[in-house]
Design a protein around this motif. Structure first.
Motif: not given
Lengths: 140, 106
Positions: A13-16, A96-103
């Motif tokens: 729940k935060a902007e990129p 509503g926010g940001t999807r954060l993906q990690l590889e």
């Protein structure tokens, strides 16, 4: 040696731009990860230190930093020997926010090197101790 | 009971225990033989060996009245499975990130 890739994805729940700061700024990185001495910048070396020990725990190079969308750096820790892994962060704006993906790729599997394991140093001890206690801190 | 690989990491987190592992990598030893190599008490050595056994890094076999300690190389596998290590690591770190960032952005 087999190499493996790990993929994770969370919604925040935060902007990129705010999430980007937590991935790149020393004071904010120290809150949830390890602290570098300089902000992460494209082309610059990466070095993260144990908060308690002060030892260098993680090192590499920031390959790409495309604020606030994509961050990529090489990632090495002493117990992995010479294995250089790669961490990629992708930030996508969502309602509503940001999807954060990690590889995290290039992870060696079942290294048959006893000496590598016994080369664990104080810095890694600290790292492992913090890793083990992290879940308790988060859920506590 | 601490699950693997945490119990193995706990066992490896102490420099004396790592030194004991180096010794056992070369030859099997009784508690007395291990104690002779260190400037610590037998009970302290016994405790270190118990933690190493709990980490599945050594095997302890009774031979007559002696207990012989030997290295268990197979016990190293979970520690060297970096996928498993980092799977837990990133889960913990991302959980910490989510907690921190959403608290700060309230």
């Amino acid at each position: 040696m087999t190499e493996l890739t790990l993929n994770k994805s969370i919604y925040l729940k935060a902007e990129p731009a705010d999430v980007w700061a937590y991935l790149t700024e020393p004071a904010k990185l120290a809150l949830w990860f390890h602290a570098p001495k300089e902000p992460l910048q494209q082309g610059a070396p990466l070095a993260m230190y144990g908060v308690e020990s002060g030892d260098k725990l993680i090192w590499g190079e920031v390959r790409l930093a495309q604020k606030p969308k994509y961050l990529e750096y090489t990632f090495t820790i002493k117990p992995m020997g010479d294995a250089v892994s790669l961490v990629k962060w992708t930030l996508t704006p969502v309602a509503g926010g940001t999807r954060l993906q990690l590889e995290h790729s290039g992870l060696p599997q079942h290294v048959e090197a006893f000496d590598l394991l016994l080369a664990l140093d104080k810095g890694w001890d600290d790292h492992i101790a913090r890793m083990r206690s992290c879940a308790h801190e988060v859920t506590g | 009971m601490i699950p693997q690989p945490q119990s193995a990491f706990r066992a490896l987190s102490d420099p004396t225990r790592r030194d004991i592992l180096r010794l056992l990598a070369r030859q099997d030893m009784t508690i007395a033989e291990v104690t002779d190599r260190f400037d610590i008490t037998r009970p302290a050595v016994k405790k270190h060996l118990t933690i190493l056994q709990e980490g599945n890094l050594i095997r302890v076999q009774a031979k007559g009245r002696e207990r012989v300690n030997s290295l268990n190389p197979a016990g190293m596998a979970p520690v060297l499975d970096w996928l498993q290590v980092f799977d837990s690591f990133w889960d913990d770190r991302l959980g910490a990130l989510k907690t921190t960032i959403e608290k700060d952005n309230r």
